[in-house]
Scaffold this motif. Structure first.
Motif, PDB file in Angstrom:
ATOM      1  N   THR A 138      31.326  34.502  38.550  1.00 44.90           N
ATOM      2  CA  THR A 138      30.801  35.819  38.214  1.00 44.90           C
ATOM      3  C   THR A 138      31.638  36.409  37.097  1.00 44.90           C
ATOM      4  OG1 THR A 138      30.169  37.998  39.055  1.00 44.90           O
ATOM      5  CG2 THR A 138      32.206  37.055  39.913  1.00 44.90           C
ATOM      6  N   THR A 139      31.123  37.423  36.479  1.00 48.23           N
ATOM      7  CA  THR A 139      31.938  38.149  35.512  1.00 48.23           C
ATOM      8  C   THR A 139      32.515  39.371  36.195  1.00 48.23           C
ATOM      9  OG1 THR A 139      29.987  39.347  34.716  1.00 48.23           O
ATOM     10  CG2 THR A 139      30.667  37.394  33.468  1.00 48.23           C
ATOM     11  N   GLY A 140      33.605  39.838  35.652  1.00 46.51           N
ATOM     12  CA  GLY A 140      34.249  41.047  36.131  1.00 46.51           C
ATOM     13  C   GLY A 140      34.794  41.798  34.934  1.00 46.51           C
ATOM     14  N   VAL A 141      35.059  43.070  35.113  1.00 43.80           N
ATOM     15  CA  VAL A 141      35.572  43.891  34.029  1.00 43.80           C
ATOM     16  C   VAL A 141      37.031  44.227  34.308  1.00 43.80           C
ATOM     17  CG1 VAL A 141      35.346  46.108  32.833  1.00 43.80           C
ATOM     18  CG2 VAL A 141      33.302  44.843  33.524  1.00 43.80           C
TER      19      VAL A 141
ATOM     20  N   THR B  62      37.599  44.414  28.914  1.00 42.54           N
ATOM     21  CA  THR B  62      37.329  42.999  28.673  1.00 42.54           C
ATOM     22  C   THR B  62      36.469  42.484  29.817  1.00 42.54           C
ATOM     23  OG1 THR B  62      39.489  42.731  27.622  1.00 42.54           O
ATOM     24  CG2 THR B  62      38.379  40.725  28.319  1.00 42.54           C
ATOM     25  N   ILE B  63      35.470  41.692  29.488  1.00 45.76           N
ATOM     26  CA  ILE B  63      34.658  41.045  30.517  1.00 45.76           C
ATOM     27  C   ILE B  63      35.177  39.619  30.653  1.00 45.76           C
ATOM     28  CG2 ILE B  63      32.352  40.264  31.177  1.00 45.76           C
ATOM     29  CD1 ILE B  63      31.254  42.694  29.651  1.00 45.76           C
ATOM     30  N   VAL B  64      35.563  39.253  31.885  1.00 42.69           N
ATOM     31  CA  VAL B  64      36.124  37.931  32.147  1.00 42.69           C
ATOM     32  C   VAL B  64      35.219  37.160  33.095  1.00 42.69           C
ATOM     33  CG1 VAL B  64      38.514  38.650  31.760  1.00 42.69           C
ATOM     34  CG2 VAL B  64      37.546  38.802  34.048  1.00 42.69           C
ATOM     35  N   ARG B  65      35.288  35.854  33.002  1.00 44.15           N
ATOM     36  CA  ARG B  65      34.549  34.977  33.910  1.00 44.15           C
ATOM     37  C   ARG B  65      35.511  34.553  35.009  1.00 44.15           C
ATOM     38  NH1 ARG B  65      33.775  29.152  33.989  1.00 44.15           N
ATOM     39  NH2 ARG B  65      31.896  28.665  35.159  1.00 44.15           N
ATOM     40  N   MET B  66      35.077  34.672  36.264  1.00 47.93           N
ATOM     41  CA  MET B  66      35.919  34.327  37.395  1.00 47.93           C
ATOM     42  C   MET B  66      35.223  33.288  38.268  1.00 47.93           C
ATOM     43  SD  MET B  66      37.386  36.778  40.417  1.00 47.93           S
ATOM     44  CE  MET B  66      36.061  36.553  41.597  1.00 47.93           C
TER      45      MET B  66
END
Length: 164
Positions: free
Chosen positions: A108-111, A129-133
């Motif tokens: 999922t992505t997270g901010v 920043t939007i990161v992929r987790m």
């Protein structure tokens, strides 16, 4: 609210009085969502790993959807694997037409925010920043925090796996 729910056996939370059913609104569990960045994937980390959760097993396929609120998605975590338990009518999960019950959540992505500054009683966040987790090995609480960390105007990107 995020518009997504989790289903967990033995949840132990009385959020919205739903502990008896083992369900709770994901975003209601946390006042301030926090993201575990240990599973956020970078190009460098991907190059160093020999076997990653990003590798697709034989007989499986992957797809990505962008979901806005209300998501209308109920997830279930069993033995560390997060799967779709139910799709609620009129949510963005149903509208996508891609998600089916039993699909496994892979990422999922997270901010995240690089800084916070206080001006009297107001906290201003900056450096979004939007990161992929990757969700493998994470608790439902961490995963739901990442999903619900998106401001209302930014859809969360969820990656699912469907196996035959």
């Amino acid at each position: 609210f995020c518009g997504m729910q989790t289903v967990r056996s033995g949840l132990g939370s009385a959020a919205h009085g739903s502990a008896a059913r083992g369900r709770a609104d994901v975003c209601a569990l946390h006042a301030k969502p926090h993201i575990s960045v240990k599973r956020c994937v970078t190009v460098q980390a991907q190059q160093q790993q020999v076997s990653t959760p990003d590798q697709i097993p034989p007989g499986c396929s992957r797809y990505t959807v962008k979901l806005s609120r209300p998501m209308g998605l109920i997830l279930e975590q069993t033995n560390g694997i997060i799967k779709v338990a139910e799709i609620k009518p009129e949510g963005s999960a149903e509208a996508s037409g891609k998600i089916t019950v039993g699909d496994q959540l892979i990422a999922t992505t997270g901010v995240t925010y690089a800084k916070e500054e206080e001006y009297g009683e107001v906290v201003v966040k900056g450096g979004m920043t939007i990161v992929r987790m990757l969700v493998q090995g994470e608790t439902m609480r961490i995963v739901s925090s990442a999903i619900c960390s998106h401001p209302g105007h930014i859809a969360a990107t969820l990656e699912f796996q469907k196996c035959e």
